[in-house]
Write an enzyme that holds these catalytic residues in place. Sequence first.
Site: not given
Length: 161
Positions: A61-62, A118
């Site tokens: 994941h960023p 998110a």
Amino acid sequence: MTAYPLALDNQQLAGICTSQFWCAKMQRMGPYKHYADFIKASDHAFEAMVAADWLEAFEGHPMIGDLDSLNKKYAQGKSLSQQEQQQVSAADPEVLLSLHQFNQAYFDKFGFIFIVFASDKTAAEMLRLIKARIDRSFDQELKTASEEQIKISKHRMEAFQ
């Protein structure tokens, strides 16, 4: 709608979760006759993961709000991560700066990035979440981050429904 039986390759599975253990286990349990079988197999694979597997999954994941790392480093899940973080890209610059600072402090403390489901969350909401989680122990945060990873993965699995 995806055709069943479903057999996914490593690249497709890594787009869901980048843990090599999880991907290998999912491949061994496939092909899947029904979407429910696919979900059940993922539950078994997640239950069998140890800390190192979770940490590897988190590396896929960023960092929340770090759109530069999203574009450069995480090509395999870039479009998914962009969709999941779409509310962040339009955030107030001060909120983004604070989120970036807390992300760095979080990483420095735990050794992995802040993992949160998110989708549909604003940058301000994620900033509140990271502030609430940053004072926890490593074990507490690993557990919470793994729960968030499962939510992210299951959301990505919906594309195969």
